[in-house]
Design an enzyme around this catalytic site. Sequence first.
Site, PDB file in Angstrom:
ATOM      1  N   ASN A  74       0.949  -1.218   0.044  1.00 37.10           N
ATOM      2  CA  ASN A  74      -0.059  -0.027  -0.088  1.00 37.10           C
ATOM      3  C   ASN A  74       0.803   1.222   0.077  1.00 37.10           C
ATOM      4  O   ASN A  74       1.612   1.563   1.012  1.00 37.10           O
ATOM      5  CB  ASN A  74      -0.925  -0.002   1.229  1.00 37.10           C
ATOM      6  CG  ASN A  74      -1.762   1.202   1.448  1.00 37.10           C
ATOM      7  OD1 ASN A  74      -1.837   2.005   0.582  1.00 37.10           O
ATOM      8  ND2 ASN A  74      -2.474   1.439   2.671  1.00 37.10           N
ATOM      9  N   LYS A 104      -0.061   4.272  -0.203  1.00 35.76           N
ATOM     10  CA  LYS A 104      -0.620   5.429   0.269  1.00 35.76           C
ATOM     11  C   LYS A 104      -0.033   6.749  -0.417  1.00 35.76           C
ATOM     12  O   LYS A 104       0.099   6.589  -1.714  1.00 35.76           O
ATOM     13  CB  LYS A 104       0.121   5.667   1.867  1.00 35.76           C
ATOM     14  CG  LYS A 104      -0.144   4.374   2.498  1.00 35.76           C
ATOM     15  CD  LYS A 104       0.138   4.445   4.103  1.00 35.76           C
ATOM     16  CE  LYS A 104      -0.208   3.205   4.697  1.00 35.76           C
ATOM     17  NZ  LYS A 104      -0.084   3.445   6.272  1.00 35.76           N
ATOM     18  N   HIS A 148      -9.632   1.516   4.809  1.00 36.74           N
ATOM     19  CA  HIS A 148      -8.548   1.728   5.312  1.00 36.74           C
ATOM     20  C   HIS A 148      -8.581   2.665   6.516  1.00 36.74           C
ATOM     21  O   HIS A 148      -9.338   3.585   6.402  1.00 36.74           O
ATOM     22  CB  HIS A 148      -7.204   2.329   4.283  1.00 36.74           C
ATOM     23  CG  HIS A 148      -5.722   2.236   5.084  1.00 36.74           C
ATOM     24  ND1 HIS A 148      -5.372   3.044   6.022  1.00 36.74           N
ATOM     25  CD2 HIS A 148      -4.905   1.266   4.886  1.00 36.74           C
ATOM     26  CE1 HIS A 148      -4.167   2.686   6.391  1.00 36.74           C
ATOM     27  NE2 HIS A 148      -3.979   1.504   6.001  1.00 36.74           N
ATOM     28  N   GLU A 178      -6.980   4.889   7.530  1.00 36.57           N
ATOM     29  CA  GLU A 178      -6.693   6.561   7.383  1.00 36.57           C
ATOM     30  C   GLU A 178      -7.753   6.849   6.673  1.00 36.57           C
ATOM     31  O   GLU A 178      -8.191   8.052   6.802  1.00 36.57           O
ATOM     32  CB  GLU A 178      -5.403   6.441   6.703  1.00 36.57           C
ATOM     33  CG  GLU A 178      -4.053   6.126   7.594  1.00 36.57           C
ATOM     34  CD  GLU A 178      -2.809   5.803   6.805  1.00 36.57           C
ATOM     35  OE1 GLU A 178      -3.059   5.786   5.626  1.00 36.57           O
ATOM     36  OE2 GLU A 178      -2.170   5.000   7.262  1.00 36.57           O
ATOM     37  N   GLU A 188      -5.718  -5.055  10.371  1.00 35.46           N
ATOM     38  CA  GLU A 188      -4.628  -3.684  10.625  1.00 35.46           C
ATOM     39  C   GLU A 188      -5.077  -3.032  11.878  1.00 35.46           C
ATOM     40  O   GLU A 188      -5.887  -1.915  12.048  1.00 35.46           O
ATOM     41  CB  GLU A 188      -4.626  -2.684   9.509  1.00 35.46           C
ATOM     42  CG  GLU A 188      -4.375  -3.299   8.182  1.00 35.46           C
ATOM     43  CD  GLU A 188      -3.827  -2.386   7.307  1.00 35.46           C
ATOM     44  OE1 GLU A 188      -2.727  -2.698   6.666  1.00 35.46           O
ATOM     45  OE2 GLU A 188      -4.488  -1.419   6.965  1.00 35.46           O
ATOM     46  N   GLY A 209       2.256   2.452  10.906  1.00 37.89           N
ATOM     47  CA  GLY A 209       3.293   3.319  10.823  1.00 37.89           C
ATOM     48  C   GLY A 209       3.916   3.674  11.965  1.00 37.89           C
ATOM     49  O   GLY A 209       4.684   4.689  12.064  1.00 37.89           O
ATOM     50  N   SER A 248       2.901  -2.203  10.450  1.00 34.68           N
ATOM     51  CA  SER A 248       4.343  -2.280  10.691  1.00 34.68           C
ATOM     52  C   SER A 248       5.034  -3.605  10.354  1.00 34.68           C
ATOM     53  O   SER A 248       5.880  -4.159  10.946  1.00 34.68           O
ATOM     54  CB  SER A 248       5.012  -1.832  12.170  1.00 34.68           C
ATOM     55  OG  SER A 248       4.493  -0.717  12.427  1.00 34.68           O
TER      56      SER A 248
HETATM   57  P1  PGA Z   1       2.650   0.141   7.516  1.00 36.04           P
HETATM   58  O1  PGA Z   1       1.024   0.460   6.856  1.00 36.04           O
HETATM   59  O2  PGA Z   1       3.084  -0.956   6.983  1.00 36.04           O
HETATM   60  O3  PGA Z   1       3.541   1.563   7.131  1.00 36.04           O
HETATM   61  O4  PGA Z   1       2.238   0.183   9.007  1.00 36.04           O
HETATM   62  C1  PGA Z   1       0.360  -0.764   6.760  1.00 36.04           C
HETATM   63  C2  PGA Z   1      -1.171  -0.030   6.143  1.00 36.04           C
HETATM   64  O5  PGA Z   1      -1.543   0.866   6.779  1.00 36.04           O
HETATM   65  O6  PGA Z   1      -1.531  -1.055   5.296  1.00 36.04           O
END
Ligand code: PGA
Length: 251
Positions: free
Chosen positions: A9, A11, A96, A98, A168, A174, A214
């Site tokens: 992803n 982003k 997601h 976010e 997630e 992140g 992460s």
């Molecule tokens: P990350 O993000 O691996 O940077 O923690 C995962 C995600 O949001 O899909």
Amino acid sequence: MRTKMVAGNWKMNKTLQEGVALATELKEALKQQTPKCEVVIATPFIHLASVAQVIEGSPIRLAAENCADKAQGAYTGEVSAAMVRSTGAEYCIIGHSERRAYYHEDYSILREKVLLALENGLKPIFCIGEVKEEREANIHEQVVKDQLEGSVFNLTAEQFAQVTLAYEPVWAIGTGLTATPAQAQEMHAFIRKTVAEKYGAQVADDTTILYGGSCNAKNAAELFANPDVDGGLIGGASLKAPDFCTIIAAR
Ligand code: PGA
């Protein structure tokens, strides 16, 4: 047999040129290393058509990170599921954390997006997961159950079979703070049980459930070793081809 998958992803990272370069690097790297799982990259909308050309003939599949909750029309700035599909993308990330947190996408908006994705031949990668306070309050299982009931349990079994789930935990995204393999397995098993209660054991057994948060080149193997963790949704570590390839090799 359910599909094993590693999905990146991106982003809101990479210019078009940088994105094309990353996809090219990944495609070249995967010539040396035949993936044993489905490999997906989710890119910003504007990259999709160009990246689709780059990865043609490779094992890499393409996803959008989002789609509109309306089919078409006067919705300035939005990108429909049909438009996404027309680029060659086969998957679409929906829900997601976010999007839920920063763009106020609630259960009913996400329900519309999932339906529109399916109607337009896109396979949703539907994200669920609790925030830190919800885990501390020990309501994380109820939270993901509500998210499933709110946006995907309206689907028929045939429709649901097109959906990949991504667990997630928001506190792990992140942050460098990964769920332990035991925490991931426990939640994935709970999610599968919840799917079984709704759609039956066979559908649940066939459902691909990814872990995200992460997940990186160092910890992917021990996360993927769990029986209910079918792969990963990778943010930061998908932006570097060597790291992403290591994660793919771990699956
Ligand atoms: P990350 O993000 O691996 O940077 O923690 C995962 C995600 O949001 O899909």
